[in-house]
Design a protein around this motif. Sequence first.
Motif, short mmCIF file in Angstrom:
data_model
loop_
_atom_site.label_atom_id
_atom_site.label_comp_id
_atom_site.label_asym_id
_atom_site.label_seq_id
_atom_site.Cartn_x
_atom_site.Cartn_y
_atom_site.Cartn_z
N VAL A 46 -6.05 78.85 -3.31
CA VAL A 46 -7.42 78.36 -3.46
C VAL A 46 -7.61 77.02 -2.77
N VAL A 47 -6.54 76.43 -2.29
CA VAL A 47 -6.60 75.12 -1.63
C VAL A 47 -6.56 75.31 -0.12
N GLY A 48 -7.59 74.79 0.56
CA GLY A 48 -7.66 74.97 2.00
C GLY A 48 -7.01 73.87 2.80
N ARG A 49 -6.94 72.67 2.24
CA ARG A 49 -6.41 71.53 2.97
C ARG A 49 -5.79 70.54 2.01
N VAL A 50 -4.61 70.01 2.34
CA VAL A 50 -3.92 69.01 1.53
C VAL A 50 -3.73 67.75 2.37
N VAL A 51 -4.09 66.62 1.80
CA VAL A 51 -3.90 65.35 2.49
C VAL A 51 -3.10 64.44 1.57
N VAL A 52 -2.05 63.83 2.11
CA VAL A 52 -1.19 62.94 1.33
C VAL A 52 -1.55 61.50 1.67
N GLU A 53 -1.94 60.78 0.65
CA GLU A 53 -2.25 59.35 0.80
C GLU A 53 -0.95 58.59 0.53
N GLU A 71 0.19 71.17 10.68
CA GLU A 71 -0.80 70.10 10.66
C GLU A 71 -2.21 70.59 10.35
N ASP A 72 -2.46 71.87 10.53
CA ASP A 72 -3.79 72.41 10.24
C ASP A 72 -4.04 72.55 8.74
N ARG A 73 -2.97 72.46 7.94
CA ARG A 73 -3.12 72.62 6.49
C ARG A 73 -2.77 71.35 5.72
N VAL A 74 -1.87 70.54 6.28
CA VAL A 74 -1.37 69.36 5.56
C VAL A 74 -1.36 68.17 6.50
N GLY A 75 -1.87 67.03 6.03
CA GLY A 75 -1.88 65.82 6.83
C GLY A 75 -1.60 64.60 5.97
N CYS A 76 -1.53 63.43 6.60
CA CYS A 76 -1.27 62.18 5.90
C CYS A 76 -2.32 61.14 6.29
N VAL A 77 -2.63 60.26 5.34
CA VAL A 77 -3.50 59.12 5.61
C VAL A 77 -2.84 57.88 5.04
N ASP A 78 -3.08 56.75 5.68
CA ASP A 78 -2.55 55.47 5.23
C ASP A 78 -3.37 55.02 4.02
N SER A 79 -2.69 54.76 2.89
CA SER A 79 -3.41 54.39 1.67
C SER A 79 -4.22 53.12 1.85
N ALA A 80 -3.79 52.22 2.75
CA ALA A 80 -4.51 50.98 2.97
C ALA A 80 -5.85 51.22 3.66
N GLN A 81 -6.00 52.35 4.31
CA GLN A 81 -7.23 52.66 5.04
C GLN A 81 -8.04 53.77 4.36
N PHE A 82 -7.57 54.22 3.20
CA PHE A 82 -8.21 55.37 2.54
C PHE A 82 -9.43 54.92 1.76
N ALA A 83 -10.57 55.49 2.08
CA ALA A 83 -11.81 55.27 1.33
C ALA A 83 -12.39 56.64 1.02
N LEU A 84 -12.55 56.95 -0.26
CA LEU A 84 -12.90 58.31 -0.66
C LEU A 84 -14.20 58.79 -0.04
N GLY A 85 -15.23 57.94 -0.02
CA GLY A 85 -16.52 58.37 0.53
C GLY A 85 -16.41 58.74 1.99
N GLU A 86 -15.77 57.89 2.78
CA GLU A 86 -15.60 58.18 4.21
C GLU A 86 -14.72 59.41 4.40
N PHE A 87 -13.70 59.55 3.56
CA PHE A 87 -12.79 60.68 3.65
C PHE A 87 -13.53 61.99 3.42
N LEU A 88 -14.37 62.05 2.39
CA LEU A 88 -15.11 63.27 2.10
C LEU A 88 -16.09 63.61 3.22
N ASP A 89 -16.60 62.60 3.89
CA ASP A 89 -17.51 62.85 5.02
C ASP A 89 -16.83 63.62 6.14
N ASP A 90 -15.50 63.51 6.21
CA ASP A 90 -14.75 64.22 7.25
C ASP A 90 -14.58 65.71 6.92
N PHE A 91 -14.93 66.09 5.69
CA PHE A 91 -14.76 67.48 5.25
C PHE A 91 -16.07 67.97 4.63
N PRO A 92 -17.10 68.17 5.44
CA PRO A 92 -18.42 68.52 4.91
C PRO A 92 -18.46 69.86 4.19
#
Length: 209
Positions: A46-53, A71-92
């Motif tokens: 049921v999970v389409g994409r996983v991102v590790v902060e 990489e099409d299913r799992v990625g990483c983001v730097d916790s220092a640059q993670f902002a939930l609102g901006e992040f969600l905008d990348d996955f409309p």
Amino acid sequence: MSVVLAVLRAASMSAGSDRDSCSALLRVAGEPLVVHAVRRLLVSEVVGRVVVEVDAADRAEVIVALAGFGEDRVGCVDSAQFALGEFLDDFPDADVLLVHDPAYALAGPEMVRRVVTAVRDGAEAVLPVLPCTDTVKQLDSEGVVVGMPDRSLLRVTQTPRGFSVAALRARSQEELLAQARMVAGDPQARRLSSGFDLTVAQAQFTAPV
């Protein structure tokens, strides 16, 4: 098509551990906790994409650990640059967000599905929980016992926590969790936060999902 998006928050090493690294990289049955957690999320189907902060210092090692998932299913983001609102905008297309802690790496796919189903059935926030089986004492500011709460009214929370993305755009996670719907947790998904926890998990582990 709507998508379930999962974020794993890879925390710093727990106090008292003898390894100077990210706690998500601690190993059970030869694999890092983050790998067990991601595998179970994806196996739920049921999970389409996983991102590790993750902290920048640990990012390279986490990426290597997750390379087998693609990489099409799992990625990483730097916790220092993670902002939930901006992040969600990348996955409309995302309609459900799961927030997961690798300390609950052995949370099974069935529980993941229960959380997602509850969100899609109308809950704005969902918490997987277990009955409280320990005796709990209430203390005053001096450390004196003043009461013993009724265990039947207490629950132990687990992750992943589920959120409606639409609700998250209007309110914070904390506000939503204050009125969260509860679903059955996973008795096998004990929190792995110490060397003793890892030893017990290793002894009980049978095979990957």
